[in-house]
Design an enzyme around this catalytic site. Structure first.
Site, short mmCIF file in Angstrom:
data_model
loop_
_atom_site.label_atom_id
_atom_site.label_comp_id
_atom_site.label_asym_id
_atom_site.label_seq_id
_atom_site.Cartn_x
_atom_site.Cartn_y
_atom_site.Cartn_z
N ASP A 104 -19.61 -3.26 -5.90
CA ASP A 104 -18.83 -3.51 -7.11
C ASP A 104 -17.46 -2.92 -6.83
OD1 ASP A 104 -17.55 -3.55 -9.54
OD2 ASP A 104 -19.06 -2.38 -10.61
N ASN A 149 -10.35 -9.92 -1.10
CA ASN A 149 -10.47 -11.26 -1.68
C ASN A 149 -11.18 -11.26 -3.04
OD1 ASN A 149 -10.62 -14.30 -1.59
ND2 ASN A 149 -12.81 -13.85 -1.49
N SER A 173 -3.57 -12.74 -2.96
CA SER A 173 -2.83 -12.86 -4.21
C SER A 173 -3.00 -14.30 -4.70
CB SER A 173 -1.36 -12.48 -3.98
OG SER A 173 -0.61 -12.65 -5.15
N TYR A 216 -3.96 -13.22 -15.75
CA TYR A 216 -4.27 -13.39 -14.32
C TYR A 216 -3.00 -13.22 -13.49
CZ TYR A 216 -5.62 -15.60 -9.92
OH TYR A 216 -5.84 -15.86 -8.59
N LYS A 252 -1.89 -10.43 -10.53
CA LYS A 252 -1.43 -10.81 -9.19
C LYS A 252 0.02 -10.37 -8.95
CE LYS A 252 -5.25 -12.64 -7.74
NZ LYS A 252 -6.04 -11.97 -6.67
#
Length: 272
Positions: free
Chosen positions: A56, A83, A134, A148, A152
């Site tokens: 996790d 990732n 990213s 989101y 990023k």
């Protein structure tokens, strides 16, 4: 040359595609996943080269333990690919506090913990390559994807600083910025806020603007990632996909126009 690659979010999507590509060419791979069953077939096919680690990424202790396990098992970590992450969709007004926190816990804090965990290992080795996944949405932003993008954009900023901080240790750093791909990013892996009717028109306009040709073929990214990890002088930023390249070019040309139009105001604000 054979490399040892530590990749998170390897259970599906681009992460799994890349994991398989690394293994097929003979690399060692430590694949961190929430559910180890997702890599059973690859484990059976590559028992010597694949180490599957339940992780996790939001748990800092687990992140450091995982990095230590990879180092102990393979003796080296050539490449870290951060990732793991997911997309949260919702207008800013629609977002709940826990939704915001969880997006950052996974996409930002999880990435930071793994990065912190491998830096001492790579510094001792005097080499390594940290690759942060990213998004083109870490460079530009679309409506209903603001949180989101915020996560990023955070990854972009901290990684740019990181690249300057660790260069003297022989550690290279790259931001990979994919555009949309034909994965389950917007389906089973995505989270949606409870919608407000006031934003239905915004959502409709975004959907109508989507073009199928803007979404790339996931398997086509493997060659680019292999070239990246094999590069002696990797770039700080690498866009993946035709659409992203065009979006970013347009966005930056518009930004430059605005900055230049307001340049006299900017300079006057300097005060001397």
């Amino acid at each position: 040359m054979k490399k040892t690659i530590f990749i998170t979010g390897a259970s599906r999507g681009l992460g799994k595609i890349w994991t398989e590509a690394f293994l097929k060419r003979g690399d060692n791979v430590a694949a961190a996943v929430r559910n180890t069953d997702s890599l059973k077939e690859l484990s059976a096919q590559f028992p010597e080269n694949l180490l599957v680690i339940p992780l996790d990424v939001t748990n800092k202790n687990e992140a450091f333990e995982a990095a230590a396990k990879v180092k102990s098992h393979f003796g080296v970590i050539d490449v870290l690919i951060n990732n793991a992450g997911y997309g949260h969709l919702g207008a800013i007004e629609e977002l709940q506090e826990q939704e915001i926190r969880q997006q950052f816990e996974t996409n930002v804090f999880g990435l930071i913990w793994l990065t912190q965990a491998v830096i001492p290992i790579m510094r001792e080795q005097q080499f390594g390559h940290i690759i942060q996944i990213s998004s083109v949405l870490g460079v530009i932003a679309f409506p209903t994807l603001g949180i989101y993008s915020a996560s990023k954009f955070a990854v972009e900023g901290l990684t740019e600083s990181l690249s300057a901080e660790v260069a003297g240790f022989g550690i290279k750093v790259t931001l990979v910025e994919p555009n949309g791909y034909e994965t389950d990013f917007g389906a089973s892996s995505a989270v949606y806020s409870k919608p407000l009717a006031q934003y239905d028109a915004v959502r409709t306009a975004l959907q109508e603007g989507n073009k199928q040709e803007d979404y790339g073929v996931p398997e086509a990214t493997s060659e680019a990632v292999l070239k990246l990890i094999d590069s002696e002088n990797p770039p700080l930023r690498l866009l993946l996909g035709k659409a992203g390249v065009q979006w970013v070019k347009y966005a930056y040309s518009e930004r430059m126009k605005t900055w230049e139009e307001w340049q006299t105001v900017s300079e006057a604000a300097h005060g001397k």
